[in-house]
Scaffold this motif. Sequence first.
Motif, PDB file in Angstrom:
ATOM      1  N   ARG A 390       0.826  -1.208   0.000  1.00  0.00           N
ATOM      2  CA  ARG A 390       0.000   0.000   0.000  1.00  0.00           C
ATOM      3  C   ARG A 390       0.860   1.257   0.000  1.00  0.00           C
ATOM      4  O   ARG A 390       0.516   2.257  -0.645  1.00  0.00           O
ATOM      5  N   GLU A 391       1.989   1.216   0.704  1.00  0.00           N
ATOM      6  CA  GLU A 391       2.886   2.370   0.747  1.00  0.00           C
ATOM      7  C   GLU A 391       3.410   2.713  -0.646  1.00  0.00           C
ATOM      8  O   GLU A 391       3.557   3.887  -0.993  1.00  0.00           O
ATOM      9  N   LEU A 394       0.521   4.453  -2.537  1.00  0.00           N
ATOM     10  CA  LEU A 394       0.322   5.835  -2.092  1.00  0.00           C
ATOM     11  C   LEU A 394       1.437   6.749  -2.599  1.00  0.00           C
ATOM     12  O   LEU A 394       1.183   7.906  -2.954  1.00  0.00           O
ATOM     13  N   GLU A 398       0.923  10.013  -4.937  1.00  0.00           N
ATOM     14  CA  GLU A 398       1.493  11.305  -4.544  1.00  0.00           C
ATOM     15  C   GLU A 398       2.341  11.891  -5.671  1.00  0.00           C
ATOM     16  O   GLU A 398       2.295  13.103  -5.938  1.00  0.00           O
TER      17      GLU A 398
END
Length: 476
Positions: A390-391, A394, A398
């Motif tokens: 998930r990081e 994201l 971004e």
Amino acid sequence: MSNPSVSYVIKESGVAFGTSGARGLVTDFKPEVCAAFTLAFIQVMRQSFNFERLAVAIDNRPSSPDIAAACIAVANAIGVEVDYYGVIPTPALAVTSMEDNIPAIMVTGSHIPFDRNGLKFYRPNGEISKQDEISILAVNAVLPSFEVLPLPSVQLRAAENYLSRYLNIFSADLLKGKRIGVYEHSSAGRDLYANLFEQLGATVVTLGRSDSFVPIDTEAVSLVDIEMAQNWQCEYQLDAIFSTDGDGDRPLLSDETGNYLRGDILCLLAAQYLNIGALAVPVSCNSSIEVSGIFYHVKRTKIGSPFVIAEFEHLMKSSDRVAGFEANGGFLLGSDIFVNGSMLAALPTRDALLPALAVLAMADKNSISCLVKQLPNIFTASDRIQNFAREQSLALIEQGLSEPLSLLSELGLSDVNIVNVDVTDGLRMTLNNGEVVHLRPSGNAPELRCYVEAGSVIRARGLVRLILNSIKKLKV
């Protein structure tokens, strides 16, 4: 040593709420974790409802019976009786628990791999809300002692009620003369569907039953499943093939050539047949919904059935025929409606049967492929990268927010401009050539999903492949 608190067990479990229930690795669903979630759920429900019984059902995952046994054990330990319905579709459990005005727990991981599982919770009046999830996580009661026993006898009433729901509104000759294939695999509803279609007049061919769990994802149908459907159509001369995901709340329906319809296109046609006036749909759904001009009001939401359901009360102000659906094909009926002269009760949770039967009813005098061709030429494709943290997702989003054109270039898309950016859920970019690129981390598993819209099926599928292959090469 005293028993631990519910909140502590849940916090340390590795099991977390996603877009549709609490999900985690099977190894994380230890008996005390299942018990903690169940106790917290019951306590939250008792703040608003009076009940002495709980309904429980499971899907066909190997881990589901043990998880259900732990849930039932702690319910019994605090004096709550349990109606156990065995392996049935999630909407079948919802139909009967809502009719009985009692809460329910469905043990299912839906489409995610078999090494994971989940718990889906129902209030007496439908799915729990995001606020309910927060309240469940905040319960600080002490976990009582409990003994996990063999599962109780299976009650058949929920399965029977689910079939009656549709046999009561469609005629016994609805599918007369039709040859319907039912791809059974490991679906929770596989023992029901052939019976239903036969009672509606079809000649049924059952296909592909599996003794091992098959994680069918209706938003990213595998090439193997697509080829199987086309081969089955040729071999058996089928008018349609019906299937679902693991817990039977997301449909797959093919046309007469063996090509599966996208879930949002299937539901768009179903909503048209049902004369729905106001719709709530996630931002990932096909833009044909608005462009078609069929519906009086369309509200876009975050991805996940709780967000769709949250809009129903508002939509009731503009129409007395309210529904929602998701890109995965799950259809949510937000209001009671009359269908063919009979009342169909609201079912504010994903359902696979209603959209499939509605489109088959529409295709009585026309082929399914012809119905699809009457819609705007906007084509969606989607796929995912599994085991993508998930990081990482994201960080990619971004980057797209800060330098969108640079990201598009890295994804293989140059000579385009962005005309709109939507961050309702993930990053959805509308390009000046009319195409759409939407990136979003899954709420249920470590996956990155990509959705695109384009002017042809070939272009849409090609875009998804290009984008996901490019992402795999990036250092995010």
